[in-house]
Design an enzyme around this catalytic site. Sequence first.
Site, PDB file in Angstrom:
ATOM      1  N   ARG A 246     -31.470 -36.678 -20.408  1.00 56.43           N
ATOM      2  CA  ARG A 246     -32.623 -36.138 -21.124  1.00 56.43           C
ATOM      3  C   ARG A 246     -32.378 -34.653 -21.386  1.00 56.43           C
ATOM      4  O   ARG A 246     -32.710 -33.796 -20.569  1.00 56.43           O
ATOM      5  CB  ARG A 246     -33.893 -36.340 -20.288  1.00 56.43           C
ATOM      6  CG  ARG A 246     -35.192 -36.181 -21.090  1.00 56.43           C
ATOM      7  CD  ARG A 246     -36.371 -36.027 -20.163  1.00 56.43           C
ATOM      8  NE  ARG A 246     -36.439 -34.674 -19.638  1.00 56.43           N
ATOM      9  CZ  ARG A 246     -36.923 -34.346 -18.446  1.00 56.43           C
ATOM     10  NH1 ARG A 246     -37.343 -35.276 -17.622  1.00 56.43           N
ATOM     11  NH2 ARG A 246     -36.966 -33.080 -18.054  1.00 56.43           N
ATOM     12  N   HIS A 250     -39.403 -32.983 -20.620  1.00 57.41           N
ATOM     13  CA  HIS A 250     -40.100 -34.235 -20.334  1.00 57.41           C
ATOM     14  C   HIS A 250     -41.132 -34.519 -21.427  1.00 57.41           C
ATOM     15  O   HIS A 250     -41.253 -35.645 -21.917  1.00 57.41           O
ATOM     16  CB  HIS A 250     -40.774 -34.151 -18.966  1.00 57.41           C
ATOM     17  CG  HIS A 250     -41.623 -35.338 -18.634  1.00 57.41           C
ATOM     18  ND1 HIS A 250     -41.104 -36.598 -18.466  1.00 57.41           N
ATOM     19  CD2 HIS A 250     -42.971 -35.448 -18.455  1.00 57.41           C
ATOM     20  CE1 HIS A 250     -42.082 -37.439 -18.187  1.00 57.41           C
ATOM     21  NE2 HIS A 250     -43.220 -36.772 -18.174  1.00 57.41           N
ATOM     22  N   TYR A 259     -37.185 -26.424 -13.075  1.00 59.11           N
ATOM     23  CA  TYR A 259     -36.643 -27.325 -12.054  1.00 59.11           C
ATOM     24  C   TYR A 259     -35.173 -27.685 -12.249  1.00 59.11           C
ATOM     25  O   TYR A 259     -34.611 -28.413 -11.443  1.00 59.11           O
ATOM     26  CB  TYR A 259     -37.481 -28.616 -11.971  1.00 59.11           C
ATOM     27  CG  TYR A 259     -37.663 -29.359 -13.283  1.00 59.11           C
ATOM     28  CD1 TYR A 259     -36.673 -30.216 -13.780  1.00 59.11           C
ATOM     29  CD2 TYR A 259     -38.834 -29.215 -14.021  1.00 59.11           C
ATOM     30  CE1 TYR A 259     -36.851 -30.897 -14.965  1.00 59.11           C
ATOM     31  CE2 TYR A 259     -39.011 -29.890 -15.212  1.00 59.11           C
ATOM     32  CZ  TYR A 259     -38.028 -30.740 -15.680  1.00 59.11           C
ATOM     33  OH  TYR A 259     -38.208 -31.409 -16.875  1.00 59.11           O
TER      34      TYR A 259
END
Length: 346
Positions: A246, A250, A259
């Site tokens: 990815r 998100h 993160y």
Amino acid sequence: MDMLQIIDEGGTLVSPDLLPGDETLLALYRAMRRIRHFDERAVVLHRQGRMGVYPPYGGMEASQAGTTFALTHDDWLLPTYRDTGAALTYGLPIAQVVLYWRTSPHGWAMPEGLKVLPFYIPIATQYPHAVGCALAERMQGRSNVAMAFIGDGGSSEGDFHEALNFAGALSAPCVFILQNNGWAISVPTSAQTKAVNLSKRADGYGIPGVRVDGNDIVAVYHATREAVERARRGEGPTLIETVTYRVKPHTVSDDPGRYRTEDLTKEWLTKDPVVRLRAFLTSRGTWSDEHEAALVQEITDEFEAAVLEADSYGEPTPSEIVDHVFATPTPALSEQRALLLEEYGA
């Protein structure tokens, strides 16, 4: 072979015996390029205030287009919230997708005759639903299959395991796509499981598991087509793990910099599925800059026309929120609709 690959990161053919014809290769490229354009423009629409919160799938185009390309319109497609690209490849109209991600009721009801279910937000619920759809087809004497998607995070949910056991025990004609994109929101795959090869989870349920390079659309299509044909012959379900990444956030409201470092993202960008297949087609003399320009113009015109169509719908009324829940409204829904009409009017 631990992971099926037909065209490597540099666009070099590594499994010539598995290569389909040029017509299929060009169709796969077009499907990937088309859904990438949508993904890029959807983010722009969000920034313009013309679309709601949207989950990008950039970098995962091969995983979504290559799997769905193996279906017919008699089969079922059960996407997650990140599988807009799969739904578009399957045939869901762009205008309807735009309306859906605008949270407009005009985009909630799936088109008549298109066997695709709405995008699932709850994690893993679509897997058991796929088993139900597949068994319903078989009970009616048809050989159609059901394909459902999940992420690596979803493979830790109970629904995932229950569906694989259910499908395996009853030889349901299902194809389960597990998109291992490295992250369950902010949790890396390594933090949620010690398993490295998630396709081996199929072993526990007595069904085949296949691991494929999720950025190689030709390999993805090959593996999925074999699984679909196997299910159609009555030989039961298959779990396919597409190993991808990815590279996008998100959702458009997410900040992945909080993160993860972007070093790994940059590494995965060198494995870009669209660039990979274009390089291969160019090396074969079947693609050129002129072909690319014509395709970009075509998909741009298609997208802009679809946005105009979506813009033509009026603002939804409050009562429409209950109109697409059941084909025949329950007494409770009818009462709720009447109350909304009483309070807000038609």
